[in-house]
Design a protein around this motif. Structure first.
Motif, PDB file in Angstrom:
ATOM      1  N   ILE A   1       1.494   5.252   0.043  1.00 24.62           N
ATOM      2  CA  ILE A   1       2.091   6.481   0.546  1.00 24.62           C
ATOM      3  C   ILE A   1       0.982   7.270   1.247  1.00 24.62           C
ATOM      4  O   ILE A   1       0.044   7.760   0.603  1.00 24.62           O
ATOM      5  CB  ILE A   1       2.713   7.316  -0.588  1.00 24.62           C
ATOM      6  CG1 ILE A   1       3.720   6.470  -1.368  1.00 24.62           C
ATOM      7  CG2 ILE A   1       3.377   8.579  -0.024  1.00 24.62           C
ATOM      8  CD1 ILE A   1       4.234   7.141  -2.638  1.00 24.62           C
TER       9      ILE A   1
ATOM     10  N   SER B   1       7.754  -5.875 -10.371  1.00 22.95           N
ATOM     11  CA  SER B   1       8.690  -6.278  -9.326  1.00 22.95           C
ATOM     12  C   SER B   1       9.992  -6.793  -9.930  1.00 22.95           C
ATOM     13  O   SER B   1      10.025  -7.262 -11.080  1.00 22.95           O
ATOM     14  CB  SER B   1       8.048  -7.379  -8.468  1.00 22.95           C
ATOM     15  OG  SER B   1       8.982  -7.876  -7.531  1.00 22.95           O
TER      16      SER B   1
ATOM     17  N   LYS C   1       3.583   0.148  -3.015  1.00 24.10           N
ATOM     18  CA  LYS C   1       3.646   0.767  -1.686  1.00 24.10           C
ATOM     19  C   LYS C   1       2.484   1.736  -1.546  1.00 24.10           C
ATOM     20  O   LYS C   1       1.967   2.277  -2.531  1.00 24.10           O
ATOM     21  CB  LYS C   1       4.976   1.488  -1.484  1.00 24.10           C
ATOM     22  CG  LYS C   1       5.295   2.565  -2.513  1.00 24.10           C
ATOM     23  CD  LYS C   1       6.695   3.117  -2.303  1.00 24.10           C
ATOM     24  CE  LYS C   1       7.057   4.143  -3.370  1.00 24.10           C
ATOM     25  NZ  LYS C   1       8.438   4.668  -3.203  1.00 24.10           N
TER      26      LYS C   1
ATOM     27  N   GLU D   1       4.901  -5.166  -7.556  1.00 20.83           N
ATOM     28  CA  GLU D   1       5.161  -4.745  -6.190  1.00 20.83           C
ATOM     29  C   GLU D   1       4.608  -3.340  -6.021  1.00 20.83           C
ATOM     30  O   GLU D   1       4.333  -2.643  -7.013  1.00 20.83           O
ATOM     31  CB  GLU D   1       6.653  -4.761  -5.868  1.00 20.83           C
ATOM     32  CG  GLU D   1       7.470  -3.772  -6.689  1.00 20.83           C
ATOM     33  CD  GLU D   1       8.951  -3.841  -6.373  1.00 20.83           C
ATOM     34  OE1 GLU D   1       9.391  -4.886  -5.859  1.00 20.83           O
ATOM     35  OE2 GLU D   1       9.659  -2.853  -6.643  1.00 20.83           O
TER      36      GLU D   1
ATOM     37  N   ILE E   1      -1.420   4.865  -3.923  1.00 18.05           N
ATOM     38  CA  ILE E   1      -0.897   3.514  -4.086  1.00 18.05           C
ATOM     39  C   ILE E   1      -0.043   3.500  -5.347  1.00 18.05           C
ATOM     40  O   ILE E   1      -0.538   3.772  -6.445  1.00 18.05           O
ATOM     41  CB  ILE E   1      -2.036   2.473  -4.198  1.00 18.05           C
ATOM     42  CG1 ILE E   1      -2.939   2.527  -2.951  1.00 18.05           C
ATOM     43  CG2 ILE E   1      -1.475   1.080  -4.390  1.00 18.05           C
ATOM     44  CD1 ILE E   1      -4.132   3.416  -3.076  1.00 18.05           C
ATOM     45  N   LYS E   2       1.229   3.235  -5.189  1.00 20.19           N
ATOM     46  CA  LYS E   2       2.155   3.243  -6.322  1.00 20.19           C
ATOM     47  C   LYS E   2       2.546   1.800  -6.646  1.00 20.19           C
ATOM     48  O   LYS E   2       2.989   1.054  -5.772  1.00 20.19           O
ATOM     49  CB  LYS E   2       3.389   4.076  -5.996  1.00 20.19           C
ATOM     50  CG  LYS E   2       4.336   4.278  -7.175  1.00 20.19           C
ATOM     51  CD  LYS E   2       5.366   5.369  -6.918  1.00 20.19           C
ATOM     52  CE  LYS E   2       4.745   6.753  -7.007  1.00 20.19           C
ATOM     53  NZ  LYS E   2       5.780   7.824  -6.963  1.00 20.19           N
TER      54      LYS E   2
ATOM     55  N   ILE F   1       5.230   5.396   4.591  1.00 18.91           N
ATOM     56  CA  ILE F   1       5.217   4.456   3.468  1.00 18.91           C
ATOM     57  C   ILE F   1       5.008   3.040   3.987  1.00 18.91           C
ATOM     58  O   ILE F   1       5.714   2.596   4.902  1.00 18.91           O
ATOM     59  CB  ILE F   1       6.522   4.539   2.655  1.00 18.91           C
ATOM     60  CG1 ILE F   1       6.650   5.934   2.004  1.00 18.91           C
ATOM     61  CG2 ILE F   1       6.566   3.445   1.588  1.00 18.91           C
ATOM     62  CD1 ILE F   1       7.948   6.141   1.261  1.00 18.91           C
ATOM     63  N   ILE F   2       4.034   2.344   3.416  1.00 20.36           N
ATOM     64  CA  ILE F   2       3.728   0.966   3.785  1.00 20.36           C
ATOM     65  C   ILE F   2       3.948   0.087   2.557  1.00 20.36           C
ATOM     66  O   ILE F   2       3.342   0.321   1.501  1.00 20.36           O
ATOM     67  CB  ILE F   2       2.281   0.825   4.285  1.00 20.36           C
ATOM     68  CG1 ILE F   2       2.040   1.749   5.486  1.00 20.36           C
ATOM     69  CG2 ILE F   2       1.983  -0.629   4.659  1.00 20.36           C
ATOM     70  CD1 ILE F   2       0.585   1.831   5.906  1.00 20.36           C
ATOM     71  N   LYS F   3       4.798  -0.907   2.682  1.00 16.46           N
ATOM     72  CA  LYS F   3       5.113  -1.781   1.556  1.00 16.46           C
ATOM     73  C   LYS F   3       3.966  -2.744   1.270  1.00 16.46           C
ATOM     74  O   LYS F   3       3.358  -3.287   2.188  1.00 16.46           O
ATOM     75  CB  LYS F   3       6.390  -2.567   1.838  1.00 16.46           C
ATOM     76  CG  LYS F   3       6.862  -3.431   0.679  1.00 16.46           C
ATOM     77  CD  LYS F   3       8.164  -4.147   1.015  1.00 16.46           C
ATOM     78  CE  LYS F   3       8.625  -5.031  -0.145  1.00 16.46           C
ATOM     79  NZ  LYS F   3       9.883  -5.743   0.173  1.00 16.46           N
ATOM     80  N   ILE F   4       3.671  -2.940  -0.009  1.00 17.54           N
ATOM     81  CA  ILE F   4       2.695  -3.942  -0.443  1.00 17.54           C
ATOM     82  C   ILE F   4       3.472  -5.172  -0.920  1.00 17.54           C
ATOM     83  O   ILE F   4       4.349  -5.053  -1.778  1.00 17.54           O
ATOM     84  CB  ILE F   4       1.817  -3.413  -1.595  1.00 17.54           C
ATOM     85  CG1 ILE F   4       1.087  -2.137  -1.175  1.00 17.54           C
ATOM     86  CG2 ILE F   4       0.814  -4.479  -2.046  1.00 17.54           C
ATOM     87  CD1 ILE F   4       0.393  -1.429  -2.326  1.00 17.54           C
TER      88      ILE F   4
ATOM     89  N   TYR G   1      -3.573  -7.368  -2.621  1.00 20.83           N
ATOM     90  CA  TYR G   1      -2.497  -7.983  -3.388  1.00 20.83           C
ATOM     91  C   TYR G   1      -2.807  -9.473  -3.490  1.00 20.83           C
ATOM     92  O   TYR G   1      -2.791 -10.197  -2.517  1.00 20.83           O
ATOM     93  CB  TYR G   1      -1.123  -7.715  -2.755  1.00 20.83           C
ATOM     94  CG  TYR G   1      -0.955  -8.153  -1.322  1.00 20.83           C
ATOM     95  CD1 TYR G   1      -0.310  -9.360  -1.017  1.00 20.83           C
ATOM     96  CD2 TYR G   1      -1.430  -7.388  -0.270  1.00 20.83           C
ATOM     97  CE1 TYR G   1      -0.156  -9.774   0.302  1.00 20.83           C
ATOM     98  CE2 TYR G   1      -1.272  -7.795   1.049  1.00 20.83           C
ATOM     99  CZ  TYR G   1      -0.634  -8.986   1.326  1.00 20.83           C
ATOM    100  OH  TYR G   1      -0.484  -9.406   2.630  1.00 20.83           O
TER     101      TYR G   1
END
Length: 260
Positions: free
Chosen positions: A107, A237, A105, A103, A232-233, A113-116, A219
């Protein structure tokens, strides 16, 4: 028993296989539901790409792959064996293999912050058709290297035989507990993959995009655009993919039969 069917709508063989499965389910009094979250099992009909989509839908619900694609690393049931497969499942003649997922996100420089979404194979940073991406690869807060490259892959063991393999990365046992970093066409001496603990946190900071070069986070192949200054972090998951297996096949057997 309730099942959800996720089928490739572009392949005729997958469409025909879905119809066949629906007929078999009717004869066995198996309910086909319209929402994956209501199912006891997800049937993925297509190739590995369809299976990756099914994995994102599953949220821990077991997934079985019906192979209407090519290699079939994830989809190992032949469409001709559908009725036997259903009978074995109803009799409990199967086992579950658990696979780790990633998983992440994005930044943004402004703090947004946008979730991947979760990925079974990999989360990659890549460019468009021209130019290069300059980025720092950071693991657990420590800089590994500053790259000029076409991108970099952060792969699960399942993803080791996907894009990672095409980029010269190592093949891993899909049940291993590792994360692999593989640069894509790097302009550097440090061009080897790096194998990390599955507890590692990987950060990719985009430091420069020249001219009209665009960069994307992918992804499992689905793109999200990123730009200079974005970080990108990526980490393991909390979700896993549960794969339904009918016949025991070792990792070595699978490699011998599929990687040629």
């Amino acid at each position: 028993m309730k099942i959800f069917i996720n089928a490739d709508t572009y392949k005729e063989v997958a469409i025909d296989t879905k119809k066949k499965l629906e007929e078999i389910c009717s004869s066995y009094d198996i309910e086909i539901v319209g929402n994956a979250s209501e199912a006891d099992m997800i049937f993925s009909i297509g190739g590995d790409g369809t299976f990756l989509e099914s994995a994102r839908l599953s949220n821990g619900i077991p997934v079985i792959g019906i192979n209407c694609g090519t290699l079939g690393f994830l989809t190992d049931v032949n469409p001709d064996d559908l009725e036997e497969t259903i009978a074995n499942i109803l009799d409990g003649k199967y086992y579950i293999e658990e696979r780790m997922m990633l998983e992440g996100k994005i930044i943004k420089e402004n703090g947004e912050i946008i979730k991947i979404p979760h990925a079974l194979n990999e989360i990659a940073v890549s460019k468009n058709t021209f130019g290069v991406v300059r980025f720092d690869a950071i693991v657990d807060g420590k800089l590994i290297n500053s790259y000029t490259a076409d991108g970099i892959l952060v792969s699960t063991p399942t993803g080791s035989t996907a894009y990672n393999l095409s980029c010269g990365g190592p093949i891993a046992d899909p049940t291993a507990k590792i994360i692999t970093l593989t640069p894509i066409a790097p302009h550097t001496i440090l061009n080897r993959s790096i194998i990390l603990s599955d507890e590692s946190v990987v950060s990719i900071k985009i430091t420069e995009l020249r001219n009209d070069t665009k960069s994307f986070v992918l992804y499992d192949g689905r793109p999200m655009e990123v730009t200079t200054g974005d970080t990108i972090k990526i980490r393991k998951s909390n979700y896993i993919t549960k794969i339904v297996k009918l016949n025991w096949c070792s990792f070595i057997d699978n490699i011998r039969d599929n990687v040629k």
